[in-house]
Design a protein around this motif. Structure first.
Motif, short mmCIF file in Angstrom:
data_model
loop_
_atom_site.label_atom_id
_atom_site.label_comp_id
_atom_site.label_asym_id
_atom_site.label_seq_id
_atom_site.Cartn_x
_atom_site.Cartn_y
_atom_site.Cartn_z
N ALA A 163 26.48 10.94 30.82
CA ALA A 163 27.21 11.80 29.71
C ALA A 163 27.95 10.88 28.77
CB ALA A 163 27.79 12.93 30.34
N ARG A 164 28.66 9.95 29.32
CA ARG A 164 29.49 9.01 28.83
C ARG A 164 29.02 8.00 27.81
NH1 ARG A 164 32.42 9.04 33.55
NH2 ARG A 164 31.98 6.77 33.94
N PHE A 165 27.57 7.64 28.41
CA PHE A 165 26.94 6.65 27.62
C PHE A 165 25.56 6.99 27.42
CE2 PHE A 165 30.08 4.40 30.22
CZ PHE A 165 30.78 3.48 29.52
N PRO A 166 25.38 7.53 26.12
CA PRO A 166 24.14 8.04 25.71
C PRO A 166 23.07 6.88 25.58
CG PRO A 166 25.53 7.85 23.72
CD PRO A 166 26.43 7.56 25.08
N GLY A 167 21.71 6.99 25.56
CA GLY A 167 20.94 6.14 25.36
C GLY A 167 19.98 5.93 26.60
N GLY A 168 20.39 6.47 27.93
CA GLY A 168 19.55 6.35 29.15
C GLY A 168 18.27 7.57 28.89
N SER A 169 17.36 6.95 29.78
CA SER A 169 16.16 7.96 29.82
C SER A 169 15.49 8.42 31.18
CB SER A 169 14.95 7.36 28.75
OG SER A 169 14.69 5.93 29.38
N LEU A 170 16.39 8.27 31.98
CA LEU A 170 16.09 8.89 33.26
C LEU A 170 15.63 10.04 33.24
CD1 LEU A 170 15.68 8.08 36.35
CD2 LEU A 170 18.10 8.56 36.49
N GLY A 171 16.36 10.98 32.79
CA GLY A 171 16.18 12.56 32.72
C GLY A 171 14.53 12.96 32.48
N GLU A 172 14.32 11.94 31.27
CA GLU A 172 12.88 12.36 31.04
C GLU A 172 11.72 11.75 31.91
OE1 GLU A 172 12.03 8.71 27.56
OE2 GLU A 172 13.50 10.47 27.26
N ALA A 173 12.01 10.83 32.69
CA ALA A 173 11.14 10.53 33.66
C ALA A 173 11.17 11.18 35.08
CB ALA A 173 11.32 9.15 33.96
N THR A 233 19.68 -5.63 31.73
CA THR A 233 19.82 -5.11 30.27
C THR A 233 18.78 -4.61 29.61
OG1 THR A 233 19.06 -7.45 29.70
CG2 THR A 233 21.58 -7.31 30.01
N GLU A 234 17.52 -4.73 30.28
CA GLU A 234 16.21 -3.94 29.49
C GLU A 234 15.96 -2.78 30.25
OE1 GLU A 234 15.23 -5.14 26.67
OE2 GLU A 234 16.93 -6.46 26.54
N ALA A 235 16.70 -2.40 31.24
CA ALA A 235 16.32 -1.27 32.14
C ALA A 235 16.40 0.08 31.28
CB ALA A 235 17.13 -1.23 33.41
N PRO A 236 15.48 0.85 31.16
CA PRO A 236 15.60 2.05 30.06
C PRO A 236 16.31 3.36 30.61
CG PRO A 236 13.18 1.80 31.40
CD PRO A 236 14.17 0.67 31.68
N ASP A 237 16.62 3.39 32.06
CA ASP A 237 17.05 4.43 32.55
C ASP A 237 18.52 4.54 32.62
OD1 ASP A 237 14.41 5.83 33.17
OD2 ASP A 237 14.19 4.23 34.54
N ILE A 238 19.18 3.68 32.95
CA ILE A 238 20.80 3.76 32.94
C ILE A 238 21.05 2.61 31.73
CG2 ILE A 238 22.96 3.25 34.23
CD1 ILE A 238 21.07 3.63 36.82
N PRO A 239 21.78 2.91 30.78
CA PRO A 239 22.11 2.16 29.76
C PRO A 239 22.94 0.84 30.17
CG PRO A 239 22.60 4.23 28.92
CD PRO A 239 22.05 4.29 30.24
N ALA A 240 22.63 -0.36 29.62
CA ALA A 240 23.27 -1.52 30.17
C ALA A 240 24.88 -1.22 29.87
CB ALA A 240 22.95 -2.78 29.37
N ALA A 241 25.32 -0.63 28.67
CA ALA A 241 26.72 -0.28 28.75
C ALA A 241 27.23 0.40 29.88
CB ALA A 241 27.13 0.48 27.50
N ALA A 242 26.54 1.45 30.33
CA ALA A 242 26.96 2.12 31.46
C ALA A 242 27.14 1.33 32.71
CB ALA A 242 26.10 3.29 31.79
N GLN A 243 26.16 0.45 33.01
CA GLN A 243 26.13 -0.36 34.24
C GLN A 243 27.46 -1.32 34.18
OE1 GLN A 243 22.10 -2.15 35.13
NE2 GLN A 243 21.56 -0.84 33.69
N ARG A 244 27.39 -1.93 32.77
CA ARG A 244 28.44 -2.82 32.52
C ARG A 244 29.70 -2.27 33.07
NH1 ARG A 244 26.94 -4.14 28.23
NH2 ARG A 244 25.35 -5.40 28.51
N SER A 245 29.92 -1.17 32.34
CA SER A 245 31.56 -0.27 32.46
C SER A 245 31.81 -0.05 33.84
CB SER A 245 31.31 0.94 31.77
OG SER A 245 32.46 1.69 31.88
N MET A 246 30.61 0.44 34.77
CA MET A 246 30.86 0.86 36.12
C MET A 246 31.22 -0.37 36.91
SD MET A 246 28.36 4.02 36.62
CE MET A 246 26.89 3.14 35.84
#
Length: 167
Positions: free
Chosen positions: A19-29, A101-114
């Protein structure tokens, strides 16, 4: 070791970073499968659509391995995706993070922030390697090494990034 993963803090669910980092596409998979929960109520489990699995989670392994992994995956319940996390292990145990950095499901910005938050989160902290080795090798070295040797070999509060590029 967190590899292209959610690293929740106490009280957060897997849905919160999305919810905090848009752009991930896990939900659609995700493909929902209706189930009856232990209390008898209806619920859902989710699996990654087998046709989408190889590209999303196994782009760097042979096609046969990717297909086998897609078939062998374990589902996650809808409740688990929204359940608040308990006190995280990274607060007290040495931990490592790999940001894909190229994983489509969890945005890199979200991974980096966590990963950065976990690195600042306590005596355990989240560490990375000084250079971007393959994640599997890092996991094996981490598993084999004793706690002091690993902690002294890797810089504290660092995260490294690994770009995953499909063949």
């Amino acid at each position: 070791m967190y590899v292209a993963a959610f690293i929740p803090d106490k009280g957060e669910s897997a849905r919160d970073p999305a919810a905090r980092f848009p752009g991930g596409s896990l939900g659609e998979a995700l493909h929902p499968v209706p189930v009856t929960l232990p209390d008898g109520s209806p619920g859902a489990e989710f699996i990654i659509d087998q046709a989408k699995f190889p590209h999303r989670f196994a782009a760097d392994v042979p096609e046969g391995v990717a297909r086998l992994t897609a078939v062998a995956q374990r589902p996650v319940t809808g409740a688990a995706l929204g359940e608040p996390a308990p006190e995280p292990g990274w607060r007290t145990l040495p931990s490592w993070a790999v940001v894909a950095t190229e994983a489509p499901d969890i945005p890199a910005a979200a991974q980096r922030s966590m990963a950065e938050r976990a690195g600042d989160g306590g005596p355990g902290g989240t560490r990375g390697a000084a250079a971007p080795p393959r994640a599997g090798g890092t996991a094996r070295r981490t598993a084999r090494a004793d706690r002091k040797a690993v902690a002294s070999a890797l810089p504290a509060n660092a995260t490294y990034e690994l770009g995953l590029v499909p063949d």
